[in-house]
Scaffold this motif. Structure first.
Motif, PDB file in Angstrom:
ATOM      1  N   SER A 207     -31.226 -14.531  -8.407  1.00 30.49           N
ATOM      2  CA  SER A 207     -32.685 -14.668  -8.398  1.00 30.49           C
ATOM      3  C   SER A 207     -33.262 -14.102  -7.108  1.00 30.49           C
ATOM      4  O   SER A 207     -32.651 -14.193  -6.042  1.00 30.49           O
ATOM      5  CB  SER A 207     -33.086 -16.143  -8.510  1.00 30.49           C
ATOM      6  OG  SER A 207     -32.523 -16.734  -9.656  1.00 30.49           O
ATOM      7  N   THR A 208     -34.446 -13.523  -7.211  1.00 26.42           N
ATOM      8  CA  THR A 208     -35.182 -13.060  -6.040  1.00 26.42           C
ATOM      9  C   THR A 208     -36.284 -14.064  -5.719  1.00 26.42           C
ATOM     10  O   THR A 208     -37.074 -14.416  -6.594  1.00 26.42           O
ATOM     11  CB  THR A 208     -35.827 -11.677  -6.276  1.00 26.42           C
ATOM     12  OG1 THR A 208     -34.789 -10.719  -6.526  1.00 26.42           O
ATOM     13  CG2 THR A 208     -36.633 -11.230  -5.068  1.00 26.42           C
ATOM     14  N   VAL A 209     -36.304 -14.534  -4.495  1.00 25.42           N
ATOM     15  CA  VAL A 209     -37.399 -15.379  -4.017  1.00 25.42           C
ATOM     16  C   VAL A 209     -38.265 -14.465  -3.159  1.00 25.42           C
ATOM     17  O   VAL A 209     -37.925 -14.152  -2.019  1.00 25.42           O
ATOM     18  CB  VAL A 209     -36.877 -16.576  -3.200  1.00 25.42           C
ATOM     19  CG1 VAL A 209     -38.047 -17.454  -2.754  1.00 25.42           C
ATOM     20  CG2 VAL A 209     -35.875 -17.371  -4.019  1.00 25.42           C
ATOM     21  N   ARG A 210     -39.336 -13.999  -3.726  1.00 27.43           N
ATOM     22  CA  ARG A 210     -40.107 -12.910  -3.132  1.00 27.43           C
ATOM     23  C   ARG A 210     -40.538 -13.228  -1.698  1.00 27.43           C
ATOM     24  O   ARG A 210     -41.089 -14.297  -1.422  1.00 27.43           O
ATOM     25  CB  ARG A 210     -41.349 -12.612  -3.990  1.00 27.43           C
ATOM     26  CG  ARG A 210     -42.058 -11.312  -3.610  1.00 27.43           C
ATOM     27  CD  ARG A 210     -43.057 -10.915  -4.668  1.00 27.43           C
ATOM     28  NE  ARG A 210     -42.420 -10.688  -5.960  1.00 27.43           N
ATOM     29  CZ  ARG A 210     -41.815  -9.548  -6.296  1.00 27.43           C
ATOM     30  NH1 ARG A 210     -41.755  -8.562  -5.413  1.00 27.43           N
ATOM     31  NH2 ARG A 210     -41.288  -9.411  -7.490  1.00 27.43           N
ATOM     32  N   GLY A 211     -40.256 -12.287  -0.843  1.00 28.76           N
ATOM     33  CA  GLY A 211     -40.636 -12.433   0.550  1.00 28.76           C
ATOM     34  C   GLY A 211     -39.712 -13.330   1.366  1.00 28.76           C
ATOM     35  O   GLY A 211     -39.901 -13.486   2.574  1.00 28.76           O
ATOM     36  N   VAL A 212     -38.692 -13.934   0.700  1.00 29.86           N
ATOM     37  CA  VAL A 212     -37.801 -14.864   1.395  1.00 29.86           C
ATOM     38  C   VAL A 212     -36.349 -14.400   1.326  1.00 29.86           C
ATOM     39  O   VAL A 212     -35.662 -14.292   2.350  1.00 29.86           O
ATOM     40  CB  VAL A 212     -37.918 -16.284   0.814  1.00 29.86           C
ATOM     41  CG1 VAL A 212     -37.020 -17.250   1.594  1.00 29.86           C
ATOM     42  CG2 VAL A 212     -39.364 -16.745   0.870  1.00 29.86           C
ATOM     43  N   GLY A 213     -35.845 -14.143   0.115  1.00 25.70           N
ATOM     44  CA  GLY A 213     -34.460 -13.710  -0.001  1.00 25.70           C
ATOM     45  C   GLY A 213     -33.944 -13.799  -1.426  1.00 25.70           C
ATOM     46  O   GLY A 213     -34.702 -13.632  -2.389  1.00 25.70           O
ATOM     47  N   TYR A 214     -32.659 -14.129  -1.557  1.00 20.60           N
ATOM     48  CA  TYR A 214     -32.002 -14.141  -2.850  1.00 20.60           C
ATOM     49  C   TYR A 214     -31.227 -15.452  -3.028  1.00 20.60           C
ATOM     50  O   TYR A 214     -30.878 -16.124  -2.055  1.00 20.60           O
ATOM     51  CB  TYR A 214     -31.039 -12.945  -2.966  1.00 20.60           C
ATOM     52  CG  TYR A 214     -31.706 -11.628  -2.754  1.00 20.60           C
ATOM     53  CD1 TYR A 214     -32.344 -10.959  -3.798  1.00 20.60           C
ATOM     54  CD2 TYR A 214     -31.717 -11.041  -1.489  1.00 20.60           C
ATOM     55  CE1 TYR A 214     -32.973  -9.739  -3.604  1.00 20.60           C
ATOM     56  CE2 TYR A 214     -32.347  -9.819  -1.270  1.00 20.60           C
ATOM     57  CZ  TYR A 214     -32.973  -9.185  -2.322  1.00 20.60           C
ATOM     58  OH  TYR A 214     -33.612  -7.985  -2.120  1.00 20.60           O
ATOM     59  N   LYS A 215     -30.926 -15.775  -4.289  1.00 14.46           N
ATOM     60  CA  LYS A 215     -30.272 -17.057  -4.553  1.00 14.46           C
ATOM     61  C   LYS A 215     -29.431 -16.981  -5.814  1.00 14.46           C
ATOM     62  O   LYS A 215     -29.831 -16.371  -6.818  1.00 14.46           O
ATOM     63  CB  LYS A 215     -31.317 -18.162  -4.699  1.00 14.46           C
ATOM     64  CG  LYS A 215     -30.757 -19.538  -4.993  1.00 14.46           C
ATOM     65  CD  LYS A 215     -31.801 -20.628  -4.850  1.00 14.46           C
ATOM     66  CE  LYS A 215     -32.903 -20.526  -5.870  1.00 14.46           C
ATOM     67  NZ  LYS A 215     -33.788 -21.707  -5.864  1.00 14.46           N
ATOM     68  N   ILE A 216     -28.244 -17.579  -5.754  1.00 13.79           N
ATOM     69  CA  ILE A 216     -27.426 -17.820  -6.948  1.00 13.79           C
ATOM     70  C   ILE A 216     -27.466 -19.311  -7.208  1.00 13.79           C
ATOM     71  O   ILE A 216     -27.168 -20.119  -6.322  1.00 13.79           O
ATOM     72  CB  ILE A 216     -25.975 -17.353  -6.745  1.00 13.79           C
ATOM     73  CG1 ILE A 216     -25.909 -15.829  -6.847  1.00 13.79           C
ATOM     74  CG2 ILE A 216     -25.047 -17.989  -7.771  1.00 13.79           C
ATOM     75  CD1 ILE A 216     -24.508 -15.251  -6.703  1.00 13.79           C
ATOM     76  N   GLU A 217     -27.865 -19.690  -8.411  1.00 12.10           N
ATOM     77  CA  GLU A 217     -27.982 -21.101  -8.749  1.00 12.10           C
ATOM     78  C   GLU A 217     -26.805 -21.571  -9.576  1.00 12.10           C
ATOM     79  O   GLU A 217     -26.286 -20.834 -10.412  1.00 12.10           O
ATOM     80  CB  GLU A 217     -29.280 -21.351  -9.523  1.00 12.10           C
ATOM     81  CG  GLU A 217     -30.543 -21.064  -8.732  1.00 12.10           C
ATOM     82  CD  GLU A 217     -31.785 -21.400  -9.524  1.00 12.10           C
ATOM     83  OE1 GLU A 217     -31.876 -22.542 -10.005  1.00 12.10           O
ATOM     84  OE2 GLU A 217     -32.642 -20.525  -9.667  1.00 12.10           O
ATOM     85  N   ASP A 218     -26.378 -22.798  -9.319  1.00  7.94           N
ATOM     86  CA  ASP A 218     -25.328 -23.432 -10.097  1.00  7.94           C
ATOM     87  C   ASP A 218     -25.936 -23.948 -11.383  1.00  7.94           C
ATOM     88  O   ASP A 218     -26.693 -24.918 -11.375  1.00  7.94           O
ATOM     89  CB  ASP A 218     -24.697 -24.570  -9.288  1.00  7.94           C
ATOM     90  CG  ASP A 218     -23.546 -25.235 -10.037  1.00  7.94           C
ATOM     91  OD1 ASP A 218     -23.243 -24.795 -11.160  1.00  7.94           O
ATOM     92  OD2 ASP A 218     -22.969 -26.179  -9.489  1.00  7.94           O
ATOM     93  N   ARG A 219     -25.614 -23.293 -12.489  1.00 11.10           N
ATOM     94  CA  ARG A 219     -26.201 -23.692 -13.786  1.00 11.10           C
ATOM     95  C   ARG A 219     -25.207 -24.413 -14.664  1.00 11.10           C
ATOM     96  O   ARG A 219     -25.414 -24.546 -15.855  1.00 11.10           O
ATOM     97  CB  ARG A 219     -26.719 -22.429 -14.501  1.00 11.10           C
ATOM     98  CG  ARG A 219     -27.812 -21.686 -13.744  1.00 11.10           C
ATOM     99  CD  ARG A 219     -28.406 -20.580 -14.613  1.00 11.10           C
ATOM    100  NE  ARG A 219     -29.502 -19.900 -13.963  1.00 11.10           N
ATOM    101  CZ  ARG A 219     -29.370 -18.813 -13.238  1.00 11.10           C
ATOM    102  NH1 ARG A 219     -28.180 -18.281 -13.053  1.00 11.10           N
ATOM    103  NH2 ARG A 219     -30.419 -18.210 -12.692  1.00 11.10           N
ATOM    104  N   THR A 220     -24.096 -24.870 -14.058  1.00 14.50           N
ATOM    105  CA  THR A 220     -23.089 -25.570 -14.867  1.00 14.50           C
ATOM    106  C   THR A 220     -23.537 -26.994 -15.157  1.00 14.50           C
ATOM    107  O   THR A 220     -24.362 -27.557 -14.466  1.00 14.50           O
ATOM    108  CB  THR A 220     -21.748 -25.609 -14.127  1.00 14.50           C
ATOM    109  OG1 THR A 220     -21.925 -26.260 -12.851  1.00 14.50           O
ATOM    110  CG2 THR A 220     -21.226 -24.193 -13.914  1.00 14.50           C
TER     111      THR A 220
END
Length: 220
Positions: A207-220
């Motif tokens: 995911s892109t958090v605009r103006g802040v950075g990037y993220k991988i979320e735990d969706r398990t």
């Protein structure tokens, strides 16, 4: 990872630096205790590879000062001294692992991954990300369509995100993992590697958090 290599031997230092670079990590190579201590207190390293016998001091002194200052950076000691007392002294000073010279570079890589994994927020050797099975230690990704092949730097970016699962990782944090001192940073490098990763593992995984950075979320 961004790695600090502290080794005064030119031949071994170059071999280790080139091997770690080939794995996609950034490496700052210091050959004196003074330069190493300055680097260790200036940069937030993911890992330190530390020789004990340096021309102007002891690697143990550097390690002791880091631990006294509350710096938890993982440290693997590299030394030619194969005495039990030396190993005990290093571990008691706060080292996380120990390799006696000469050592196999592939074993060094495995120990680096194992030590850094214990310090990451994602400490399990296998991560399931949607329909992907990611074996971090082996650097292998299995998808329903088959194995996904990543370059060294693509792995470095992915591991940076995986070690901070559910947290936003800034562009600057990723750049720190990719570049050593003196390296020229291209303005769009992170964006390029994020784009390549999305094409290989799926756009929905990062995911892109605009103006802040990037993220991988735990969706398990």
């Amino acid at each position: 990872m961004r790695v600090l290599l502290v080794e005064d031997d030119d031949t071994l230092g170059q071999a280790v630096r080139d091997h770690v670079l080939a794995s996609g990590h950034a490496v700052d190579w210091m050959q004196t205790a003074e330069d190493a201590a300055l680097a260790a207190t200036t940069v937030a390293y993911s890992l330190i590879l530390l020789d004990l016998r340096l021309p102007d001091g002891s690697g143990l002194d550097i390690l002791s000062r880091l631990r006294q200052a509350g710096n938890p950076v993982p440290v693997i000691i590299l030394t030619a001294h194969d005495q039990i007392s030396d190993r005990i002294e290093g571990l008691n000073a706060g080292a996380d692992d120990y390799l006696v010279k000469p050592f196999n570079l592939d074993e060094l890589t495995a120990r680096m991954i194992a030590v850094s994994r214990r310090y990451g927020s994602n400490s399990v050797p296998v991560v399931h990300l949607g329909d992907l099975e990611i074996k971090i230690a082996e650097r292998r990704i299995q998808s329903p369509a088959g194995e996904v092949i990543l370059s060294g730097r693509e792995w470095a970016v992915l591991e940076c995100l995986l070690h901070r699962t559910n947290a936003i990782v800034s562009k600057a944090q990723i750049e720190e993992e990719l570049y050593a001192f003196g390296s020229e940073i291209e303005s769009n490098t992170v964006e390029v590697y994020i784009s390549r990763l999305r094409k290989k593992i799926g756009r929905d995984k990062i995911s892109t958090v605009r103006g802040v950075g990037y993220k991988i979320e735990d969706r398990t």
